[in-house]
Design a protein around this motif. Structure first.
Motif, PDB file in Angstrom:
ATOM      1  N   ALA A  48      33.542  14.942  41.459  1.00 46.53           N
ATOM      2  CA  ALA A  48      32.626  14.540  40.471  1.00 46.53           C
ATOM      3  C   ALA A  48      31.318  14.879  40.664  1.00 46.53           C
ATOM      4  O   ALA A  48      30.517  15.401  39.714  1.00 46.53           O
ATOM      5  N   LYS A  49      30.861  15.074  41.841  1.00 53.34           N
ATOM      6  CA  LYS A  49      29.305  15.064  42.503  1.00 53.34           C
ATOM      7  C   LYS A  49      29.345  16.631  42.545  1.00 53.34           C
ATOM      8  O   LYS A  49      28.224  17.271  43.206  1.00 53.34           O
ATOM      9  N   THR A  50      30.434  17.608  42.312  1.00 55.73           N
ATOM     10  CA  THR A  50      30.210  18.882  42.933  1.00 55.73           C
ATOM     11  C   THR A  50      30.278  19.928  41.736  1.00 55.73           C
ATOM     12  O   THR A  50      30.973  19.560  40.670  1.00 55.73           O
ATOM     13  N   GLU A  51      29.489  20.806  41.885  1.00 54.44           N
ATOM     14  CA  GLU A  51      28.930  21.704  40.751  1.00 54.44           C
ATOM     15  C   GLU A  51      30.095  22.950  40.932  1.00 54.44           C
ATOM     16  O   GLU A  51      30.214  23.730  41.946  1.00 54.44           O
ATOM     17  N   VAL A  52      30.825  23.296  39.941  1.00 54.89           N
ATOM     18  CA  VAL A  52      31.929  24.445  40.090  1.00 54.89           C
ATOM     19  C   VAL A  52      31.459  25.332  38.914  1.00 54.89           C
ATOM     20  O   VAL A  52      31.754  25.027  37.793  1.00 54.89           O
ATOM     21  N   LYS A  53      31.000  26.607  39.277  1.00 54.02           N
ATOM     22  CA  LYS A  53      30.460  27.674  38.460  1.00 54.02           C
ATOM     23  C   LYS A  53      31.104  28.865  38.348  1.00 54.02           C
ATOM     24  O   LYS A  53      31.868  29.023  39.456  1.00 54.02           O
ATOM     25  N   TRP A  54      31.300  29.476  37.332  1.00 54.35           N
ATOM     26  CA  TRP A  54      32.111  30.880  37.050  1.00 54.35           C
ATOM     27  C   TRP A  54      31.165  31.910  36.521  1.00 54.35           C
ATOM     28  O   TRP A  54      30.196  31.856  35.798  1.00 54.35           O
ATOM     29  N   GLU A  55      31.486  33.135  37.121  1.00 51.04           N
ATOM     30  CA  GLU A  55      30.626  34.388  36.592  1.00 51.04           C
ATOM     31  C   GLU A  55      31.205  34.584  34.967  1.00 51.04           C
ATOM     32  O   GLU A  55      32.327  34.639  34.820  1.00 51.04           O
ATOM     33  N   GLU A  56      30.398  35.149  34.202  1.00 53.85           N
ATOM     34  CA  GLU A  56      30.839  35.383  32.924  1.00 53.85           C
ATOM     35  C   GLU A  56      31.081  36.963  32.841  1.00 53.85           C
ATOM     36  O   GLU A  56      30.589  37.762  32.333  1.00 53.85           O
ATOM     37  N   LYS A  57      32.174  37.265  33.567  1.00 52.50           N
ATOM     38  CA  LYS A  57      32.847  38.460  33.705  1.00 52.50           C
ATOM     39  C   LYS A  57      34.338  38.490  33.699  1.00 52.50           C
ATOM     40  O   LYS A  57      34.958  37.444  33.228  1.00 52.50           O
ATOM     41  N   ALA A  58      35.255  39.695  33.917  1.00 48.46           N
ATOM     42  CA  ALA A  58      36.290  39.677  33.664  1.00 48.46           C
ATOM     43  C   ALA A  58      37.073  40.386  35.006  1.00 48.46           C
ATOM     44  O   ALA A  58      36.443  41.180  35.680  1.00 48.46           O
ATOM     45  N   THR A  59      38.370  39.895  35.102  1.00 43.20           N
ATOM     46  CA  THR A  59      38.954  40.692  36.420  1.00 43.20           C
ATOM     47  C   THR A  59      40.415  40.880  35.918  1.00 43.20           C
ATOM     48  O   THR A  59      40.997  40.222  35.090  1.00 43.20           O
ATOM     49  N   VAL A  60      40.803  42.146  36.564  1.00 43.43           N
ATOM     50  CA  VAL A  60      42.235  42.420  36.253  1.00 43.43           C
ATOM     51  C   VAL A  60      42.952  42.718  37.581  1.00 43.43           C
ATOM     52  O   VAL A  60      42.229  43.339  38.404  1.00 43.43           O
ATOM     53  N   CYS A  61      44.124  42.417  37.898  1.00 43.58           N
ATOM     54  CA  CYS A  61      45.001  42.600  39.054  1.00 43.58           C
ATOM     55  C   CYS A  61      46.302  43.272  38.541  1.00 43.58           C
ATOM     56  O   CYS A  61      47.036  42.790  37.751  1.00 43.58           O
ATOM     57  N   VAL A  62      46.428  44.696  39.256  1.00 44.77           N
ATOM     58  CA  VAL A  62      47.561  45.325  39.049  1.00 44.77           C
ATOM     59  C   VAL A  62      48.343  45.250  40.271  1.00 44.77           C
ATOM     60  O   VAL A  62      48.287  45.482  41.317  1.00 44.77           O
ATOM     61  N   VAL A  63      49.686  44.804  40.012  1.00 46.42           N
ATOM     62  CA  VAL A  63      50.785  44.562  41.137  1.00 46.42           C
ATOM     63  C   VAL A  63      51.495  45.925  41.139  1.00 46.42           C
ATOM     64  O   VAL A  63      52.265  46.519  40.316  1.00 46.42           O
ATOM     65  N   MET A  64      51.346  46.344  42.734  1.00 50.05           N
ATOM     66  CA  MET A  64      52.103  47.566  42.846  1.00 50.05           C
ATOM     67  C   MET A  64      53.243  47.211  43.699  1.00 50.05           C
ATOM     68  O   MET A  64      53.174  46.625  44.674  1.00 50.05           O
ATOM     69  N   ALA A  65      54.290  47.328  43.014  1.00 47.28           N
ATOM     70  CA  ALA A  65      55.812  46.888  43.607  1.00 47.28           C
ATOM     71  C   ALA A  65      56.511  47.892  44.109  1.00 47.28           C
ATOM     72  O   ALA A  65      56.456  49.301  43.870  1.00 47.28           O
ATOM     73  N   ALA A  66      57.451  47.656  45.070  1.00 49.14           N
ATOM     74  CA  ALA A  66      58.455  48.702  45.589  1.00 49.14           C
ATOM     75  C   ALA A  66      59.331  48.910  44.405  1.00 49.14           C
ATOM     76  O   ALA A  66      59.988  48.259  43.648  1.00 49.14           O
ATOM     77  N   GLY A  67      59.818  50.270  44.486  1.00 48.65           N
ATOM     78  CA  GLY A  67      60.987  50.626  43.661  1.00 48.65           C
ATOM     79  C   GLY A  67      62.092  49.813  43.514  1.00 48.65           C
ATOM     80  O   GLY A  67      62.673  49.560  44.698  1.00 48.65           O
ATOM     81  N   GLY A  68      62.811  49.297  42.331  1.00 51.18           N
ATOM     82  CA  GLY A  68      63.680  48.572  42.380  1.00 51.18           C
ATOM     83  C   GLY A  68      63.634  46.709  42.344  1.00 51.18           C
ATOM     84  O   GLY A  68      64.503  46.103  41.818  1.00 51.18           O
ATOM     85  N   TYR A  69      62.448  46.782  42.699  1.00 56.97           N
ATOM     86  CA  TYR A  69      61.973  45.370  42.273  1.00 56.97           C
ATOM     87  C   TYR A  69      62.101  44.670  41.104  1.00 56.97           C
ATOM     88  O   TYR A  69      61.577  45.456  40.367  1.00 56.97           O
ATOM     89  N   PRO A  70      62.582  43.605  40.660  1.00 59.19           N
ATOM     90  CA  PRO A  70      62.789  42.405  41.508  1.00 59.19           C
ATOM     91  C   PRO A  70      64.331  42.489  42.291  1.00 59.19           C
ATOM     92  O   PRO A  70      64.657  41.507  42.802  1.00 59.19           O
ATOM     93  N   ALA A  71      65.104  43.570  41.775  1.00 61.15           N
ATOM     94  CA  ALA A  71      66.495  43.756  42.627  1.00 61.15           C
ATOM     95  C   ALA A  71      66.400  44.081  43.898  1.00 61.15           C
ATOM     96  O   ALA A  71      65.364  44.115  44.601  1.00 61.15           O
ATOM     97  N   ASN A  72      67.256  45.015  44.356  1.00 63.62           N
ATOM     98  CA  ASN A  72      67.140  45.672  45.839  1.00 63.62           C
ATOM     99  C   ASN A  72      65.949  46.623  45.833  1.00 63.62           C
ATOM    100  O   ASN A  72      65.812  47.490  45.033  1.00 63.62           O
ATOM    101  N   TYR A  73      65.274  46.632  47.123  1.00 64.76           N
ATOM    102  CA  TYR A  73      64.331  47.699  47.123  1.00 64.76           C
ATOM    103  C   TYR A  73      64.021  47.906  48.601  1.00 64.76           C
ATOM    104  O   TYR A  73      64.427  47.133  49.486  1.00 64.76           O
ATOM    105  N   LYS A  74      63.416  48.941  49.029  1.00 62.89           N
ATOM    106  CA  LYS A  74      63.235  49.469  50.358  1.00 62.89           C
ATOM    107  C   LYS A  74      61.961  49.020  50.900  1.00 62.89           C
ATOM    108  O   LYS A  74      61.255  48.905  50.260  1.00 62.89           O
ATOM    109  N   LYS A  75      62.062  48.903  52.233  1.00 67.53           N
ATOM    110  CA  LYS A  75      60.727  48.392  53.208  1.00 67.53           C
ATOM    111  C   LYS A  75      60.703  49.776  53.955  1.00 67.53           C
ATOM    112  O   LYS A  75      61.288  50.434  54.306  1.00 67.53           O
ATOM    113  N   GLY A  76      59.443  49.738  54.476  1.00 66.95           N
ATOM    114  CA  GLY A  76      58.909  50.682  55.688  1.00 66.95           C
ATOM    115  C   GLY A  76      58.317  51.794  55.147  1.00 66.95           C
ATOM    116  O   GLY A  76      58.156  52.668  55.894  1.00 66.95           O
ATOM    117  N   ASP A  77      58.020  51.990  53.781  1.00 71.90           N
ATOM    118  CA  ASP A  77      57.631  53.265  53.375  1.00 71.90           C
ATOM    119  C   ASP A  77      56.007  53.350  53.638  1.00 71.90           C
ATOM    120  O   ASP A  77      55.193  51.948  53.340  1.00 71.90           O
TER     121      ASP A  77
END
Length: 425
Positions: free
Chosen positions: A318-347
């Protein structure tokens, strides 16, 4: 200050990245961490995140001032309780409080008892009774495994046949193990989804910036559900008026309800919301930061994350100020081919340095370090995040960074934040 981050995914990389910007951080550790976190923290891979005794011992020996628990499993396993018993400060709910995520049945009963808006539901331990209920209700309908299923225990069935198959899969074939010994069956809410994370010390609850996840694997929200293919913040569907309503009707009553149930809730409370014609309703609660919501929310925090977390632990929010920037963010997830089913590791992954040179931040979710370089080691591999003055600019910046990164059979959605852009138009 010495900090320990528990976990090794994109969420934990983001937490470590933001915590590293806090004042007075002398040393940071991550268990197990990931290759992306190595520039921020010393990564310790020989201790299991399920081994409470070893984790407490590590924190004591390394004089840790703040431990931040990322994933849900250690919370459900009572890690925060173990730290509290040892006189150590850990950010996250206790085992009893984490049941708000660990048992969907408990979460729904809590909402029903305290009149927190959510979908109509019933709970079943008998598959035949579950089938009969589904036939009486009709489709579309939602079937949820009661326990933790790594974000995959929810089936939105469009037809009666799909719903009955979901019951067989969860309760009879044990697709999600013990998590499916009990199911929650609920009405299918119609509207637009949004995520709202909040800091709480068990009394005060302060919401973070709203965000929206993209669960389906392919563009236009097609294909199977995933852990999340990308996010953006803020989510324009959650207007200022709706945010006030969520605070008053959902967040504050939930924290109060948990207190009344003898399960004081401290940490990050995540409300998955559906904005329906009747107003916001809770789809689910999570007992921790969302993944990949954290990747877009924390870059907008205009403040000291470590101090906010300590205020939650010490009851001083209650005594702590929590402030936010007035900007926007975007996150694009780069996934392994086949995800969410079977996919390869080690590339081998290339181009991450070029993406970051353009001003994006690349959060590692499923990577490993080998002699050949950084390689893929999971379904969701990277979360490429960009911040700008508005959503459109953030989208362009994120996809420009994505275009610089490559690995075999890389798969990502090309339409992250499409709803927000449509609203702006």
């Amino acid at each position: 200050m010495r900090i320990l981050v528990i976990g090794g995914g994109g969420r934990e990389h983001t937490l470590a990245w933001k915590l590293s910007q806090s004042q007075g951080v002398e040393k940071m550790y991550a268990i197990p961490g990931n290759p992306g976190m190595e520039s921020l923290a010393e990564c310790i891979s020989n201790i299991s995140i399920s081994d409470n005794i070893s984790l407490v011992k590590f924190a004591e020996e390394h004089k840790i001032d703040l431990t931040v628990v990322g994933p849900e499993l250690p919370l459900a396993n009572g890690l925060v309780d173990a730290f509290e018993e040892a006189g150590l400060k850990a950010f996250g709910p206790t085992k009893a409080a984490a049941e708000i995520e660990g048992s969907k049945a408990f979460s729904k009963w809590l909402m029903k008892k305290y009149e927190i808006p959510t979908a109509k539901f019933e709970v079943f331990t008998d598959a035949q009774k579950a089938r009969e209920y589904i036939k009486a209700q009709g489709a579309p309908i939602v079937i949820k495994a009661d326990g933790l299923a790594a974000g995959k225990g929810v089936i939105v069935a469009a037809t009666l046949q799909e719903a009955l198959e979901a019951v067989d899969s969860i309760m009879c074939d044990h697709t999600f193990g013990d998590a499916g010994s009990r199911v929650v069956i609920e009405e299918c809410l119609v509207g637009e989804e949004a995520s709202l994370l909040a800091f709480t010390d068990g009394k005060t609850i302060i919401p973070m910036i709203s965000s929206q996840d993209h669960k389906r694997a392919f563009d236009n929200d097609e294909g199977p559900n995933t852990g999340g293919m990308g996010t953006y913040a803020p989510a324009p569907v959650l207007t200022q008026d709706l945010l006030k309503q969520v605070q008053k009707e959902i967040l504050e009553p939930t924290v109060k309800a948990m207190q009344q149930e003898g399960r004081k809730y401290c940490g990050c409370l995540y409300a998955g919301l559906m904005i329906t014609a009747d107003g916001p309703k809770v789809i689910e609660f999570n007992a921790r930061f969302g993944d990949p919501e954290t990747q877009v929310v924390l870059p907008l925090l205009d403040g000291d994350l470590a101090q906010i977390m300590l205020a939650c632990i010490e009851g001083n929010l209650a005594k702590t100020e929590v402030k936010w920037e007035e900007k926007a963010t975007v996150c694009v997830v780069m996934a392994a081919g086949g995800y969410p089913a079977n996919y390869k590791k080690g590339d081998v992954i290339t181009g991450m340095d070029k993406a970051e040179a353009d001003g994006a931040v690349v959060f590692h979710a499923g990577t490993a370090k080998t002699e050949a370089g950084i390689v893929t080691n999971g379904g969701r591999v990277l979360g490429v995040t960009a911040k700008a003055d508005n959503i459109k600019e953030a989208v362009d910046k994120a996809y420009k960074a994505v275009s610089k990164i490559n690995f075999a059979k890389v798969h990502y959605r090309k339409d992250i934040a499409y709803r927000a852009i449509a609203r702006l138009k």
